[in-house]
Design a protein around this motif. Sequence first.
Motif, PDB file in Angstrom:
ATOM      1  N   ASP A 132      -9.372   2.046   0.574  1.00  0.00           N
ATOM      2  CA  ASP A 132      -7.995   1.641   0.293  1.00  0.00           C
ATOM      3  C   ASP A 132      -7.461   0.829   1.480  1.00  0.00           C
ATOM      4  N   PHE A 146      -4.501  -0.230   2.187  1.00  0.00           N
ATOM      5  CA  PHE A 146      -3.248   0.259   2.756  1.00  0.00           C
ATOM      6  C   PHE A 146      -3.520   1.394   3.721  1.00  0.00           C
ATOM      7  N   ARG A 147      -4.438   2.290   3.313  1.00  0.00           N
ATOM      8  CA  ARG A 147      -4.752   3.409   4.206  1.00  0.00           C
ATOM      9  C   ARG A 147      -5.421   2.918   5.470  1.00  0.00           C
ATOM     10  N   LEU A 199      -2.830   1.868   7.839  1.00  0.00           N
ATOM     11  CA  LEU A 199      -2.158   3.022   8.459  1.00  0.00           C
ATOM     12  C   LEU A 199      -3.039   3.636   9.545  1.00  0.00           C
ATOM     13  N   VAL A 242       3.416   0.751  21.613  1.00  0.00           N
ATOM     14  CA  VAL A 242       3.967   1.278  20.361  1.00  0.00           C
ATOM     15  C   VAL A 242       4.923   0.270  19.743  1.00  0.00           C
ATOM     16  N   VAL A 252       2.561  -0.947  16.802  1.00  0.00           N
ATOM     17  CA  VAL A 252       2.914  -0.120  15.648  1.00  0.00           C
ATOM     18  C   VAL A 252       4.117  -0.711  14.923  1.00  0.00           C
ATOM     19  N   GLY A 253       5.150  -1.092  15.709  1.00  0.00           N
ATOM     20  CA  GLY A 253       6.389  -1.531  15.080  1.00  0.00           C
ATOM     21  C   GLY A 253       6.305  -2.909  14.474  1.00  0.00           C
ATOM     22  N   SER A 269       1.464  -3.719  12.842  1.00  0.00           N
ATOM     23  CA  SER A 269       1.099  -2.940  11.655  1.00  0.00           C
ATOM     24  C   SER A 269       1.943  -3.350  10.459  1.00  0.00           C
ATOM     25  N   VAL A 270       3.256  -3.540  10.708  1.00  0.00           N
ATOM     26  CA  VAL A 270       4.134  -3.941   9.613  1.00  0.00           C
ATOM     27  C   VAL A 270       3.708  -5.289   9.057  1.00  0.00           C
ATOM     28  N   ILE A 278       0.758  -4.778   6.860  1.00  0.00           N
ATOM     29  CA  ILE A 278       1.107  -4.178   5.575  1.00  0.00           C
ATOM     30  C   ILE A 278       1.745  -5.228   4.662  1.00  0.00           C
ATOM     31  N   PHE A 279       2.593  -6.093   5.251  1.00  0.00           N
ATOM     32  CA  PHE A 279       3.162  -7.185   4.459  1.00  0.00           C
ATOM     33  C   PHE A 279       2.046  -8.059   3.898  1.00  0.00           C
ATOM     34  N   ILE A 299      -1.032  -7.231   3.307  1.00  0.00           N
ATOM     35  CA  ILE A 299      -1.771  -6.507   2.259  1.00  0.00           C
ATOM     36  C   ILE A 299      -0.992  -6.534   0.951  1.00  0.00           C
ATOM     37  N   MET A 300       0.338  -6.374   1.058  1.00  0.00           N
ATOM     38  CA  MET A 300       1.168  -6.390  -0.147  1.00  0.00           C
ATOM     39  C   MET A 300       1.044  -7.704  -0.895  1.00  0.00           C
ATOM     40  N   SER A 323      11.075   1.984  15.988  1.00  0.00           N
ATOM     41  CA  SER A 323      10.391   0.964  15.188  1.00  0.00           C
ATOM     42  C   SER A 323       9.306   1.580  14.302  1.00  0.00           C
ATOM     43  N   TRP A 348       5.015   2.272  -0.962  1.00  0.00           N
ATOM     44  CA  TRP A 348       3.687   1.988  -1.472  1.00  0.00           C
ATOM     45  C   TRP A 348       3.104   3.180  -2.215  1.00  0.00           C
TER      46      TRP A 348
END
Lengths: 183, 407
Positions: free
Chosen positions: A28, A30-31, A34, A60, A64-65, A68-69, A72-73, A75-76, B148, B159
């Motif tokens: 997956d 998305f996973r 993460l 971080v 991460v902030g 990663s976001v 994810i965008f 991937i979407m 954040s 999701w």
Amino acid sequence: MVGAQDIVFWVLAVVSIAAALGVVVVKDLFRSALLLAVVFIAVAGFFVLLSAEFLAVVQVLIYVGAISVLFIFAIMLTRNVREGNLPNRLQIPAISVSALLLVGMIVAAVNTDWRPIPEAAVEMVDAAQTQAVSGGAGSGSESGSTGIAELLIGQFVLPFEAVSLLLLAALIGGLALARSRGT
Amino acid sequence: MNCQLASDSVLYANGLYRVVYNVAGSFLPCWLAYLIAGLVIIFILVNAVLLGAAVITWGERRVLGRFQNRVGPNRWGPFGMFQPIADLLKLLTKEDLRPQGSDRIVFALVPILMVAPLILLTAVIPFAKNAALASLNVGVLYILAVSSVSSVAIFMAGWSSNNRYAMFGAARAVAVLISYEVPVVLSLLGVVMVAASMSLGSIVEAQALPFILVMPMAFLVFLAGMSAELNRSPFDVAEAESEIIAGYHTEYSGVRFALIQAAEFGGVGVVAAIAAVLFLGGWSGPWSEYLGWLWFLLKTGVVVFLFIWFRATYPRLRIDQIMAFSWKFLLPLSMINLAAVTLEVFFLRGDDGSLTTADLGIMAAINIVVTVVSVIVFGNLIRDRVTLRTRQPQQVAVPGVPTIEVS
């Protein structure tokens, strides 16, 4: 005698390696994004162990902030994302490239002299830390951040500016690509 | 076993930790004392966040009721104070639903990931002099970094729910979060520059004059940006019930929903506390040696009230208005604030780089004028554009029929 720091180090090491494997193995998408965030947080934990709190916090904040976001965008917006991480025929080249990278990184890690910062900066950081431990929260003595700032704006100002120029170019390039497709 | 915390330990400055460790260490092995002291701190933190969230839920419903000329919850306990307990009991007895086709692990992780950053943030807030559970010297950056993480949690909620509305809500929430991060960070940069420190304790001590007076524009930008990041009205498109049910927490029920709600209301409290520390002088006030915690709570309460007041006053904005507000209004204001503060610090600071109270007064005088002028100028600029686009009458032309104006 095993100290608390060793326990934390091994926990972080196991978590980061397991999560890094998960990024590649999990089907997956998305996973796996993460799990990548988990790797980033574990690396921030290593920075804390090395008493580089500033780097840990920035790790971080940025990875991460923001990164990663961003993943994810991306991937979407991927088509057929529900099919997951499909295998393809590039397994052997991928394995050889990553093995080469691993060897290169190990060689670099073993051969590096791990005190590349100038003595003045080391002294500054040490002074900041002794001051912080002795309770006097002196202004301007942030663990390592003052030293990093002095180096970035002083000795390494040219690479610093070059990196910001590179990022600006990438930003404008991205904007141009996005616009030309729309019209 | 006699285990006492060494005075050169990093944890020595934390008085509560020291006391618990020394008491437990007098009859237990060291590692157990270490563990117990840590767990006591965590217990206090979790309860502070959840109790704060409960008090704010009640307060918000009561105050909102007064704003709307009704009573609000007033049945159980004095002034209906036990209402949050009743709410919680109701939510705990509800069925724990999980939508079909959802990603179960991620779905279950979300409520935890929403509450955890709040607890981590509460750990660094100084409630009184030397009364932070962990005083970091990169406090401001730590706050930004930890908060954040919540955007990832929101994405996970959207999701894993396997629901279009949840995904829309998550995408909207994260878009708002990313846009408002920029002006908020720029406004905090001014605070760090004047205080010459990123530690929250030093920032409070640097406020001989509260920073709300020294840089009112940064406070305005911070407040507006934070109410957007908390998804509060008028910026609550992420959970606009008239459009997308409840946004990213559409599919949550029972105790998970309770946790998400606790995270939302607890977030208001934590952000208000941060605003009180950074701009209102934190624990400082008369008799701050003994009443510091009271001043701090009072200032936090004032900021919470401001948030509720915003919510009661303004109608919900459209997503494009929210984006325009961030990029065309808050961002220029925070840039002007940063430039003004930089110049003032550069010219006013002494030889050792410090600012006296008189310097802060001069900065306050200049910055209040700058704030009023730039808010009026940029307010007019953005208003013209918005009205032009939204109020343009559409001409529906039908041959032979007089034109009809559709507003």
